[in-house]
Scaffold this motif. Structure first.
Motif, PDB file in Angstrom:
ATOM      1  N   LEU A 107       0.822  -0.968   0.040  1.00 34.34           N
ATOM      2  CA  LEU A 107      -0.058   0.306  -0.298  1.00 34.34           C
ATOM      3  C   LEU A 107       0.710   0.412  -0.134  1.00 34.34           C
ATOM      4  N   PRO A 108       0.486   2.424  -0.466  1.00 37.60           N
ATOM      5  CA  PRO A 108       1.009   4.015  -0.305  1.00 37.60           C
ATOM      6  C   PRO A 108       1.251   3.644   1.230  1.00 37.60           C
ATOM      7  N   THR A 109       0.885   3.637   2.132  1.00 41.89           N
ATOM      8  CA  THR A 109       1.517   3.818   3.971  1.00 41.89           C
ATOM      9  C   THR A 109       2.629   2.665   3.668  1.00 41.89           C
ATOM     10  N   HIS A 110       2.580   1.324   2.490  1.00 40.83           N
ATOM     11  CA  HIS A 110       3.894   0.950   3.708  1.00 40.83           C
ATOM     12  C   HIS A 110       4.974   1.081   3.154  1.00 40.83           C
ATOM     13  N   ARG A 111       5.547   1.692   1.778  1.00 43.29           N
ATOM     14  CA  ARG A 111       5.659   2.685   1.186  1.00 43.29           C
ATOM     15  C   ARG A 111       6.545   3.825   2.237  1.00 43.29           C
ATOM     16  N   LEU A 112       5.216   4.699   3.040  1.00 42.16           N
ATOM     17  CA  LEU A 112       5.718   5.722   3.623  1.00 42.16           C
ATOM     18  C   LEU A 112       6.150   5.209   4.555  1.00 42.16           C
ATOM     19  N   LEU A 113       6.191   4.027   5.623  1.00 41.83           N
ATOM     20  CA  LEU A 113       6.808   3.359   7.064  1.00 41.83           C
ATOM     21  C   LEU A 113       7.891   2.883   6.788  1.00 41.83           C
ATOM     22  N   ASP A 114       7.900   2.934   5.395  1.00 38.00           N
ATOM     23  CA  ASP A 114       9.223   2.087   5.871  1.00 38.00           C
ATOM     24  C   ASP A 114      10.747   3.510   5.135  1.00 38.00           C
ATOM     25  N   ALA A 115      10.473   4.481   4.439  1.00 40.26           N
ATOM     26  CA  ALA A 115      11.087   5.642   4.567  1.00 40.26           C
ATOM     27  C   ALA A 115      10.935   6.490   5.912  1.00 40.26           C
ATOM     28  N   GLY A 132       8.611  -0.249   0.865  1.00 44.14           N
ATOM     29  CA  GLY A 132       7.551  -0.998   1.551  1.00 44.14           C
ATOM     30  C   GLY A 132       7.540  -1.907   1.764  1.00 44.14           C
ATOM     31  N   ILE A 133       8.951  -2.511   1.015  1.00 40.43           N
ATOM     32  CA  ILE A 133       8.833  -4.323   1.422  1.00 40.43           C
ATOM     33  C   ILE A 133       8.550  -4.788   2.998  1.00 40.43           C
ATOM     34  N   GLY A 134       9.394  -4.021   4.034  1.00 43.88           N
ATOM     35  CA  GLY A 134       9.973  -4.709   4.878  1.00 43.88           C
ATOM     36  C   GLY A 134       8.722  -4.797   5.615  1.00 43.88           C
ATOM     37  N   PRO A 135       7.398  -2.929   5.839  1.00 45.14           N
ATOM     38  CA  PRO A 135       6.559  -2.678   6.186  1.00 45.14           C
ATOM     39  C   PRO A 135       4.681  -3.972   5.517  1.00 45.14           C
ATOM     40  N   THR A 136       5.374  -4.431   4.423  1.00 45.63           N
ATOM     41  CA  THR A 136       3.714  -5.019   4.044  1.00 45.63           C
ATOM     42  C   THR A 136       4.333  -6.600   4.165  1.00 45.63           C
ATOM     43  N   TYR A 137       5.809  -7.161   4.549  1.00 49.37           N
ATOM     44  CA  TYR A 137       5.818  -8.074   4.980  1.00 49.37           C
ATOM     45  C   TYR A 137       5.918  -8.414   6.673  1.00 49.37           C
ATOM     46  N   MET A 138       5.978  -7.277   7.118  1.00 47.06           N
ATOM     47  CA  MET A 138       6.019  -7.265   8.676  1.00 47.06           C
ATOM     48  C   MET A 138       4.105  -7.729   8.752  1.00 47.06           C
ATOM     49  N   ASP A 139       3.221  -6.739   7.658  1.00 54.97           N
ATOM     50  CA  ASP A 139       1.716  -6.798   7.857  1.00 54.97           C
ATOM     51  C   ASP A 139       1.813  -8.639   7.726  1.00 54.97           C
ATOM     52  N   LYS A 140       2.168  -9.366   6.267  1.00 52.94           N
ATOM     53  CA  LYS A 140       1.319 -10.779   6.544  1.00 52.94           C
ATOM     54  C   LYS A 140       1.946 -11.195   7.195  1.00 52.94           C
ATOM     55  N   THR A 141       3.146 -11.180   8.317  1.00 47.47           N
ATOM     56  CA  THR A 141       3.473 -12.304   9.312  1.00 47.47           C
ATOM     57  C   THR A 141       2.490 -11.934  10.535  1.00 47.47           C
ATOM     58  N   GLY A 142       2.404 -10.240  10.567  1.00 47.73           N
ATOM     59  CA  GLY A 142       1.445  -9.996  11.729  1.00 47.73           C
ATOM     60  C   GLY A 142      -0.685  -9.906  11.277  1.00 47.73           C
ATOM     61  N   ARG A 143      -0.484 -10.782  10.617  1.00 50.87           N
ATOM     62  CA  ARG A 143      -1.337 -10.414   9.794  1.00 50.87           C
ATOM     63  C   ARG A 143      -2.777  -9.887   9.788  1.00 50.87           C
ATOM     64  N   GLU A 179       7.303  14.831   5.001  1.00 45.31           N
ATOM     65  CA  GLU A 179       5.844  14.805   3.567  1.00 45.31           C
ATOM     66  C   GLU A 179       5.574  14.623   2.744  1.00 45.31           C
ATOM     67  N   TYR A 180       3.671  14.130   2.267  1.00 49.19           N
ATOM     68  CA  TYR A 180       3.559  12.933   1.637  1.00 49.19           C
ATOM     69  C   TYR A 180       2.374  14.188   1.329  1.00 49.19           C
ATOM     70  N   ASP A 181       1.331  13.290   0.803  1.00 50.01           N
ATOM     71  CA  ASP A 181       0.230  13.679   0.107  1.00 50.01           C
ATOM     72  C   ASP A 181      -0.609  12.213  -0.189  1.00 50.01           C
ATOM     73  N   LEU A 185      -1.592  10.255  -3.283  1.00 47.34           N
ATOM     74  CA  LEU A 185      -0.845   8.440  -3.162  1.00 47.34           C
ATOM     75  C   LEU A 185      -2.033   7.592  -3.754  1.00 47.34           C
ATOM     76  N   GLU A 186      -3.102   7.778  -2.586  1.00 47.48           N
ATOM     77  CA  GLU A 186      -3.952   7.395  -2.992  1.00 47.48           C
ATOM     78  C   GLU A 186      -4.803   6.802  -4.306  1.00 47.48           C
ATOM     79  N   GLU A 187      -4.882   8.020  -5.247  1.00 53.14           N
ATOM     80  CA  GLU A 187      -5.467   7.976  -6.347  1.00 53.14           C
ATOM     81  C   GLU A 187      -5.047   7.435  -7.271  1.00 53.14           C
ATOM     82  N   ASP A 188      -3.057   7.298  -7.421  1.00 50.33           N
ATOM     83  CA  ASP A 188      -2.667   6.525  -7.869  1.00 50.33           C
ATOM     84  C   ASP A 188      -2.639   5.481  -7.473  1.00 50.33           C
ATOM     85  N   PHE A 189      -2.560   4.876  -6.333  1.00 54.20           N
ATOM     86  CA  PHE A 189      -2.517   3.221  -5.918  1.00 54.20           C
ATOM     87  C   PHE A 189      -4.498   2.192  -6.826  1.00 54.20           C
TER      88      PHE A 189
END
Ligand code: GDP
Ligand code: IMO
Ligand code: MG
Length: 423
Positions: A107-115, A132-143, A179-181, A185-189
């Motif tokens: 998700l866009p917020t996974h990328r932001l969390l990575d940063a 956003g790789i780390g946060p996405t796999y964290m959500d995967k294992t965190g269910r 800083e982020y909008d 990001l969600e529009e693109d997503f």
């Protein structure tokens, strides 16, 4: 029919994409099993250079099916760009590309969390690709993750919102300026999600199982490299998935006893992008020369890759962890013109000489012990047969085969498909 695996044995960028493309003639199905758009797999043929991030490297072959497995994490925005690039080359991806319903979405917020996480770490940062790789796999294992198959459910947008809200709170917790909008990001997503939905989603483990039963040939394509594996790599300076052979079992649903050959890809020297220990790293003209001749800049981020001599202690470890049956040596052409080549065959570790890969390879503990061999001066890039190899190159290859107790069956002498020599 057994499934063959192809994976990188170092810190990534060994040339996996090129070899998968070359080998695709022999396979019905090419299946990526882990990682995401942190990967950049380069293919060169007919004067074009293609860089793939999510899509398997068999996509340019008309006869192969390309599968993005359940172990992969997908950023729909990046995938959409990749698909657009393919359209220019008349690739009929709606037919030849399949997506596992169990693959997780970045998700866009996974990328932001990575940063935010990297910024909060300061000097101790991983050097992540910020995809956003780390946060996405964290959500995967965190269910908590959202999977491709969820897009077929009516309430997925609600689940998206809840997760994105939680991520925003987590970003704030990191206490860094970012800083982020999110609206943009969600529009693109959401627009990219519509493109993703045009692809074919499948229960990929069932597909793989059925294909095996029908005797189809399958090649599983790895991303990153063994030294970036979350368990066996140089933790914490690793990626968040199992890049080693076991990752193909969990990332595609292949039973361990159904694995056939394991092709291990390595560069004739070593490179690494991002932070983390690298015992044979060179800070002199020799390293600069490898970087220049080898064009060692990241395919995903454009960052300069750190360069150094071949590390046989690390390579032997990777061969063992993966059960490599055949080795493929890349970029030998880059070493042409060095009078002497160094190969690290042991480590001085806390005052002792060791030949196994220890728990910690930080520079304060490890000094490489080198064996010196004679280099070759010939340009390899025009060679088409092993009979043309200079004696010193053959000696180099044979030395490695002996040390690694595994045959080197392909030697790559340039980035193009055609610059590939079988031994
Ligand atoms: P991957 O991530 O493992 O697929 O590797 P990358 O594509 O990130 O990086 C490998 C780079 O080396 C790419 O730019 C390739 O085009 C290039 N390459 C692959 N094999 C060779 C080779 O044998 N010689 C040279 N000079 N370049 C190569
Ligand atoms: P391919 O498939 C080289 C590195 C990053 C960073 C660490 C963690 O092209 O070989 P991540 O974004 O995964 O959280 O970053 O891993 N890294 C790679 N280095 N090649 C790759 O992929 C890589 N994918 C991640 O530079 O040090
Ligand atoms: Mg790469």
């Amino acid at each position: 029919m057994a499934v063959n695996l192809l994976l990188g044995l170092q810190w990534g960028d060994e040339g996996k994409g090129k070899i998968v493309d070359v080998l695709t003639n022999d396979y019905d199905i090419i299946a990526r099993f882990q990682g995401g758009p942190n990967a950049g797999h380069t293919l060169e043929f007919d004067g074009y250079k293609h860089v793939l991030h999510t899509i398997p490297s068999g996509i340019f072959h008309k006869t192969a099916i390309n599968l993005v497995g359940n172990g992969v994490v997908i950023d729909p925005v990046i995938l959409e760009k990749e698909l657009k690039n393919l359209a220019k080359f008349n690739v009929d991806y709606k037919k030849s590309l399949l997506i596992s319903r169990k693959a997780h979405l970045i998700l866009p917020t996974h990328r932001l969390l990575d940063a935010a996480s990297e910024a909060a770490k300061g000097k101790a940062k991983i050097g992540s690709t910020l995809k956003g790789i780390g946060p996405t796999y964290m959500d995967k294992t965190g269910r908590n993750g959202i999977r491709v198959g969820d897009l077929e459910l009516s309430d997925w947008k609600e689940r998206y919102r809840n997760l994105a809200n939680k991520h925003e709170a987590m970003i704030e917790f990191h206490g860094v300026e970012l800083e982020y909008d999110l609206k943009a990001l969600e529009e693109d997503f959401f627009s990219a999600i519509e493109s993703l939905k045009e692809l074919t989603f499948i229960d990929s483990e069932e597909y793989i199982f059925e294909a095996q039963r029908q005797g189809k040939t399958i090649l599983a394509e790895g991303a990153q490299g063994s030294l970036l594996d979350v368990d066996f790599g140089t933790y914490p300076f690793v990626t968040s998935s199992n890049t080693t052979a076991a990752g193909a079992c969990t990332g595609l649903g292949i039973a361990p006893n159904k694995i056939g050959d394991v092709f291990g890809i390595f560069k004739a020297y070593t490179t690494r992008v991002g932070s983390g220990p690298f015992p044979t790293e060179l800070f002199n003209d020799e390293g600069a020369r490898m970087a220049k001749v080898g064009h060692e800049f990241g395919s995903t981020t454009g960052r300069a890759r750190r360069c150094g001599w071949l590390d046989l202690v690390a390579l032997k470890y990777a061969v063992q962890v993966n059960g490599v049956t055949q080795l493929m040596m890349m970029k030998g052409d880059v070493l042409s013109g060095f009078n002497t080549l160094k190969i690290c065959t042991a480590y001085k570790y806390k005052g002792e000489t060791i030949t196994h890969f220890p728990y910690n390879i930080e520079p304060e503990n490890v000094t490489p012990v080198y064996t010196e061999v004679k280099g070759w001066s010939e340009d390899l890039t025009e060679m088409t047969d092993k009979s043309q190899f200079p004696k010193e190159l053959n000696d180099y290859i044979e030395f490695l085969e002996k040390e690694l107790e595994t045959p080197i069956t392909i030697v790559s002498v340039g980035p193009d498909r055609k610059q590939t020599i079988n031994r």
